[in-house]
Design a protein around this motif. Structure first.
Motif, PDB file in Angstrom:
ATOM      1  N   SER A  98       1.017  -1.349   0.054  1.00 50.01           N
ATOM      2  CA  SER A  98      -0.027   0.024   0.141  1.00 50.01           C
ATOM      3  C   SER A  98       1.012   1.410  -0.096  1.00 50.01           C
ATOM      4  CB  SER A  98      -0.925  -0.014   1.247  1.00 50.01           C
ATOM      5  OG  SER A  98      -0.249  -0.018   2.542  1.00 50.01           O
ATOM      6  N   TYR A  99       2.069   1.070  -0.248  1.00 51.50           N
ATOM      7  CA  TYR A  99       2.928   2.246  -0.013  1.00 51.50           C
ATOM      8  C   TYR A  99       3.777   2.598  -1.381  1.00 51.50           C
ATOM      9  CZ  TYR A  99       2.906   1.424   5.163  1.00 51.50           C
ATOM     10  OH  TYR A  99       2.557   1.585   6.396  1.00 51.50           O
ATOM     11  N   HIS A 100       3.789   4.035  -1.361  1.00 49.56           N
ATOM     12  CA  HIS A 100       4.262   4.572  -2.668  1.00 49.56           C
ATOM     13  C   HIS A 100       5.544   5.578  -2.098  1.00 49.56           C
ATOM     14  CE1 HIS A 100       0.751   3.016  -4.546  1.00 49.56           C
ATOM     15  NE2 HIS A 100       0.121   3.895  -3.798  1.00 49.56           N
ATOM     16  N   PHE A 101       6.744   4.850  -2.051  1.00 50.98           N
ATOM     17  CA  PHE A 101       7.585   5.413  -1.377  1.00 50.98           C
ATOM     18  C   PHE A 101       8.516   6.582  -2.120  1.00 50.98           C
ATOM     19  CE2 PHE A 101       7.798   1.373   0.891  1.00 50.98           C
ATOM     20  CZ  PHE A 101       7.122   1.758   2.107  1.00 50.98           C
ATOM     21  N   LEU A 102       8.329   7.701  -1.655  1.00 51.01           N
ATOM     22  CA  LEU A 102       9.548   8.788  -2.402  1.00 51.01           C
ATOM     23  C   LEU A 102      10.882   8.344  -2.389  1.00 51.01           C
ATOM     24  CD1 LEU A 102       9.885  11.425  -3.601  1.00 51.01           C
ATOM     25  CD2 LEU A 102      10.294  12.348  -1.227  1.00 51.01           C
ATOM     26  N   PHE A 103      11.342   7.783  -1.089  1.00 51.60           N
ATOM     27  CA  PHE A 103      12.678   7.283  -0.881  1.00 51.60           C
ATOM     28  C   PHE A 103      12.666   6.118   0.016  1.00 51.60           C
ATOM     29  CE2 PHE A 103      16.624   6.799   1.271  1.00 51.60           C
ATOM     30  CZ  PHE A 103      17.898   7.093   0.117  1.00 51.60           C
ATOM     31  N   CYS A 104      13.518   4.845  -0.368  1.00 45.61           N
ATOM     32  CA  CYS A 104      13.237   3.838   0.578  1.00 45.61           C
ATOM     33  C   CYS A 104      14.549   3.038   0.681  1.00 45.61           C
ATOM     34  CB  CYS A 104      12.394   2.928   0.103  1.00 45.61           C
ATOM     35  SG  CYS A 104      12.379   1.305   0.793  1.00 45.61           S
ATOM     36  N   SER A 154       7.143  -1.607  -7.552  1.00 43.25           N
ATOM     37  CA  SER A 154       6.066  -1.459  -8.171  1.00 43.25           C
ATOM     38  C   SER A 154       5.328  -0.185  -7.726  1.00 43.25           C
ATOM     39  CB  SER A 154       5.378  -2.579  -8.319  1.00 43.25           C
ATOM     40  OG  SER A 154       4.966  -3.156  -6.841  1.00 43.25           O
ATOM     41  N   GLY A 155       5.344  -0.092  -6.604  1.00 44.97           N
ATOM     42  CA  GLY A 155       4.704   0.950  -5.678  1.00 44.97           C
ATOM     43  C   GLY A 155       5.248   2.286  -5.908  1.00 44.97           C
ATOM     44  N   GLN A 156       6.509   2.529  -6.275  1.00 42.66           N
ATOM     45  CA  GLN A 156       7.202   3.668  -6.241  1.00 42.66           C
ATOM     46  C   GLN A 156       6.826   4.281  -7.685  1.00 42.66           C
ATOM     47  OE1 GLN A 156      11.264   2.570  -5.247  1.00 42.66           O
ATOM     48  NE2 GLN A 156      11.101   3.994  -3.714  1.00 42.66           N
ATOM     49  N   VAL A 157       6.536   3.504  -8.594  1.00 39.79           N
ATOM     50  CA  VAL A 157       6.130   4.021  -9.970  1.00 39.79           C
ATOM     51  C   VAL A 157       5.297   5.143 -10.309  1.00 39.79           C
ATOM     52  CG1 VAL A 157       5.237   3.291 -12.304  1.00 39.79           C
ATOM     53  CG2 VAL A 157       6.602   1.839 -11.379  1.00 39.79           C
ATOM     54  N   GLN A 158       4.288   5.218  -9.167  1.00 36.90           N
ATOM     55  CA  GLN A 158       3.132   6.384  -9.192  1.00 36.90           C
ATOM     56  C   GLN A 158       4.022   7.635  -8.286  1.00 36.90           C
ATOM     57  OE1 GLN A 158      -0.516   5.373  -7.543  1.00 36.90           O
ATOM     58  NE2 GLN A 158      -0.126   2.965  -8.224  1.00 36.90           N
ATOM     59  N   THR A 159       4.993   7.550  -7.996  1.00 36.55           N
ATOM     60  CA  THR A 159       5.872   8.496  -7.253  1.00 36.55           C
ATOM     61  C   THR A 159       7.141   9.284  -7.999  1.00 36.55           C
ATOM     62  OG1 THR A 159       5.557   7.566  -5.044  1.00 36.55           O
ATOM     63  CG2 THR A 159       6.802   9.487  -5.057  1.00 36.55           C
ATOM     64  N   PRO A 160       6.814  10.640  -8.441  1.00 33.89           N
ATOM     65  CA  PRO A 160       7.844  11.086  -9.159  1.00 33.89           C
ATOM     66  C   PRO A 160       9.213  11.378  -8.401  1.00 33.89           C
ATOM     67  CG  PRO A 160       5.992  12.374  -9.467  1.00 33.89           C
ATOM     68  CD  PRO A 160       5.694  11.408  -8.230  1.00 33.89           C
ATOM     69  N   ASN A 161      10.368  11.383  -8.881  1.00 35.07           N
ATOM     70  CA  ASN A 161      11.346  11.487  -8.486  1.00 35.07           C
ATOM     71  C   ASN A 161      11.989  10.517  -7.206  1.00 35.07           C
ATOM     72  OD1 ASN A 161      13.927  12.730  -8.486  1.00 35.07           O
ATOM     73  ND2 ASN A 161      13.335  14.238  -6.506  1.00 35.07           N
ATOM     74  N   HIS A 162      11.323   9.259  -7.319  1.00 34.13           N
ATOM     75  CA  HIS A 162      11.739   8.206  -6.234  1.00 34.13           C
ATOM     76  C   HIS A 162      12.977   7.522  -6.417  1.00 34.13           C
ATOM     77  CE1 HIS A 162       9.925   6.083  -9.818  1.00 34.13           C
ATOM     78  NE2 HIS A 162      10.756   5.053  -9.445  1.00 34.13           N
ATOM     79  N   GLN A 163      13.448   6.774  -5.327  1.00 28.46           N
ATOM     80  CA  GLN A 163      14.580   6.079  -5.370  1.00 28.46           C
ATOM     81  C   GLN A 163      14.445   5.169  -4.233  1.00 28.46           C
ATOM     82  OE1 GLN A 163      18.471   8.347  -4.531  1.00 28.46           O
ATOM     83  NE2 GLN A 163      18.887   7.725  -6.669  1.00 28.46           N
ATOM     84  N   PHE A 164      15.016   3.827  -4.739  1.00 27.73           N
ATOM     85  CA  PHE A 164      15.159   2.698  -3.897  1.00 27.73           C
ATOM     86  C   PHE A 164      16.398   2.499  -3.630  1.00 27.73           C
ATOM     87  CE2 PHE A 164      14.458  -2.095  -3.555  1.00 27.73           C
ATOM     88  CZ  PHE A 164      14.612  -2.158  -2.142  1.00 27.73           C
ATOM     89  N   VAL A 165      17.217   2.288  -2.527  1.00 33.59           N
ATOM     90  CA  VAL A 165      18.533   2.179  -2.311  1.00 33.59           C
ATOM     91  C   VAL A 165      18.761   0.589  -1.411  1.00 33.59           C
ATOM     92  CG1 VAL A 165      20.829   2.946  -1.086  1.00 33.59           C
ATOM     93  CG2 VAL A 165      19.199   4.542  -2.443  1.00 33.59           C
ATOM     94  N   GLN A 166      19.828  -0.192  -1.918  1.00 36.74           N
ATOM     95  CA  GLN A 166      19.809  -1.355  -1.382  1.00 36.74           C
ATOM     96  C   GLN A 166      21.288  -1.125  -1.066  1.00 36.74           C
ATOM     97  OE1 GLN A 166      18.203  -3.135  -5.063  1.00 36.74           O
ATOM     98  NE2 GLN A 166      18.182  -5.072  -3.632  1.00 36.74           N
TER      99      GLN A 166
END
Length: 634
Positions: free
Chosen positions: A228-234, A254-266
């Motif tokens: 249920s989340y659309h993280f701007l940054f994670c 997949s949830g971040q697709v709806q959020t502009p300027n998002h980023q997922f860092v591992q």
């Protein structure tokens, strides 16, 4: 631009053939400086970092030349913003900002500086790996709080997340996030313009933005509640841990697709299971970066500081490859500490633990590991032509939740190396009755079987109750052999298999002249082919495709030895090694491919070893020489 592909890992040679004078003149930021220093040999770095540096310079050239296939640009103003913010960030242990080293500044610039056509961050996914005690926690918090305080500014209802593998680790890592926030709130400018203005409340489980409802959440991969989340940054901390799954990573992205300027860092140090998604992504992206002309993976940043070889264990002067913090001049304290740790690990027999965590190398820590990660990775080739070749087939039938596997071994002689080699492949049939569904089966085994179907590495059973359908196995096998015009020299199977094995063997016997043999699964019978396969991997005589199902099986396999010999086994039920069992059944005879003897021929005359067709041909034409006789004998 020129079509470039890095071959034989020769990044430096390829770099030296290019002209980057205009790039060096225009871009003087830390990331570009670092790239030049690495590629010019001023800073010692491993292969993956050299590759990432070359990619950065090539991308700058593409941007300057307005390459239509490359819709990105490098914004120096964005680099300055993140670096200015970082200068104010206090380390919670000393209570004041720490000066960042060039490699740390380079990370921040690459993450934030590269932009797309909408001026959003280009890299929506980032994978960072470095050895322990290199300050990754400090960097993580700079990234997280920059996204919250700067990128989420003037926005509402934005969710950000700090994720740990399990709840306990997430809670431990969160303490640093919490303390970092309290330290930031003590800086007068930040307190007035941000914390007081927006009513930000730093809590033990989250950071709440009272006026904006922008929140940083403490979460664990264990919960898996990301839908249920659309993280701007994670940020996923310790992303190499086996608790992380590709399924949960997919939920996040997949949830971040709806959020502009998002980023997922591992971000993580290497762990002891090289089959985890974190490591698999790095290998995949390394191959993509080697093909500089392709645009695959343009939105995925991978930076890996690691040793190039286990042989560098005794070369502390190279440890900067995995410990870039050693860039600090005269950092004798850390070097001495690493050497002491190495000596201790040597003495207590856990040196792989040091290689794994302190040299950031993916070393399997199980003492009974059947194959080394490097042996499996070095065997991978892009393609191999099996058409019309001799093949040795092994079959392992599933019991309960296990997969059913067919293995194929193609012996060939490498004239260039003057060496006998073997190309191996497998095809698995996936049941799901025990798990309840293919989705649950994928999570339990850690393999995306449905994606593997598209690549031809497996078939999900067509049985409505999720049982193995032996007719489906038979049809697939016959079609595979016929389509590739294969000459089946041997079909080995486990004599302890259930009625489905007997049904398959009877059907094959009735319709084909294939040599069929039940292979007893005891050390006295399979010890030799088990050892032979292991040794052929060790001496680089095995080739295989980049098949995740086979790779995982080979790396999951552990050894069991007795006075007679060796067998393979697994530590957990979800560790699938069925393809390895099938390979060993095939190798039972394939190891004698160039010999006139072997288990299949024991106690048999040459006529008895003939198939029906060969025997008929000999009866019709005894002068054919099939028996190898001489005319003088008659």
């Amino acid at each position: 631009m020129e079509k470039i592909e890095i071959k034989n890992k020769d990044v430096i040679g390829t770099y030296q053939k290019q002209n980057y004078n205009a790039i060096a003149e225009k871009y003087r930021d830390p990331a570009t400086k670092y790239a030049f220093k690495v590629l010019n040999g001023e800073i010692l770095a491993g292969y993956k970092i050299k590759l990432a540096c070359f990619r950065h310079l090539q991308d700058l050239k593409r941007s300057e030349e307005h390459d239509i296939s490359f819709p990105y640009h490098y914004d120096l103003d964005e680099c300055k913003k993140i670096l200015n913010f970082a200068r104010l960030c206090p380390d919670v242990n000393v209570g004041k900002p720490l000066p960042l080293l060039l490699w740390q500044k380079a990370i921040l610039c690459l993450m934030i500086g590269w932009r797309d056509e909408l001026n959003h961050k280009r890299f929506t996914r980032v994978s960072l790996s470095v050895a322990r005690t290199n300050g990754k926690t400090y960097l993580v918090n700079i990234m997280l709080w920059y996204a919250y305080m700067i990128e989420a500014a003037n926005k509402f209802n934005q969710d950000l997340a700090y994720i740990g593998p399990v709840a306990a680790q997430a809670k431990k890592g969160w303490r640093y996030v919490e303390m970092f926030g309290h330290k930031l709130s003590e800086i007068p400018a930040f307190k007035k313009q941000f914390f007081d203005r927006y009513g930000v409340d730093v809590q033990s489980e989250q950071v709440k933005g009272g006026n904006t409802q922008n929140n940083i959440l403490r979460m664990s991969n264990e919960s898996g509640q990301f839908d249920s989340y659309h993280f701007l940054f994670c940020v996923a901390d310790e992303a190499g841990d086996t608790h992380y799954t590709s399924d949960n990573f997919s939920k996040i992205t997949s949830g971040q697709v709806q959020t502009p300027n998002h980023q997922f860092v591992q971000i993580s140090t290497a762990y002891d299971d090289p089959t985890v998604p974190f490591h698999s992504d790095q290998l995949r992206m390394t191959e993509m970066m080697e093909k500089d002309y392709q645009r695959s993976g343009d939105e995925f940043l991978v930076l890996v500081w690691e040793q190039d070889s286990p042989n560098e264990l005794d070369a502390p002067e190279t440890w900067i490859k995995s410990n870039p913090i050693l860039m600090i001049k005269n950092n004798q304290t850390m070097i001495k500490g690493l050497q002491t740790e190495k000596d201790n690990k040597l003495n207590d027999g856990t040196i792989n633990d040091f290689k794994n965590r302190n040299l950031n190398m993916w070393m399997q820590l199980k003492t009974a590991t059947y194959l080394k990660l490097s042996e499996v990775e070095n065997s991978i080739v892009n393609s191999y032509n099996i058409k019309g070749q001799d093949v040795y087939i092994g079959f392992d039938s599933s019991m309960f939740s296990d997969n059913t596997a067919l293995a194929f071994i193609f012996p060939f002689f490498d004239e260039r190396k003057n060496k006998q080699k073997f190309f191996i492949m497998q095809h698995s049939f996936i049941p799901f009755r025990q798990s309840g569904s293919i989705e649950i089966k994928e999570k339990q085994d850690g393999i995306k079987y449905r994606k593997m179907v598209d690549k031809g590495f497996c078939t999900i059973t067509a049985h409505p109750q999720g049982l193995i359908n032996i007719e489906q196995v038979y049809d697939w096998l016959v079609n595979f052999v016929n389509h590739n015009n294969l000459n089946v020299k041997f079909f080995g199977y486990d004599r302890m298999g259930d009625y489905r094995v007997k049904e398959l063997v009877k059907t094959l016997d009735a319709n084909f002249d294939w040599p069929l043999l039940d292979v007893a699964q005891r050390t006295s019978e399979i010890g030799d082919p088990t050892k032979f396969l292991q040794e052929r991997f060790a001496d680089n005589s095995i080739l295989m495709l980049n098949d995740p199902v086979l790779k995982k099986a080979l790396l999951n396999a552990e050894t069991y030895e007795d006075k007679i010999g060796m067998q393979v086994d697994k530590a957990k039920a979800t560790y699938k090694i069925d393809a390895v069992d099938a390979l060993i059944d095939a190798m039972y005879q394939a190891m004698y491919a160039t010999k006139d003897y072997g288990p299949l021929e024991k106690g048999k005359t040459e006529v008895e070893r003939m198939t029906d067709k060969q025997m008929l041909a000999w009866y019709m034409n005894p002068e054919s020489g099939l028996l190898g006789g001489d005319d003088d004998d008659f």
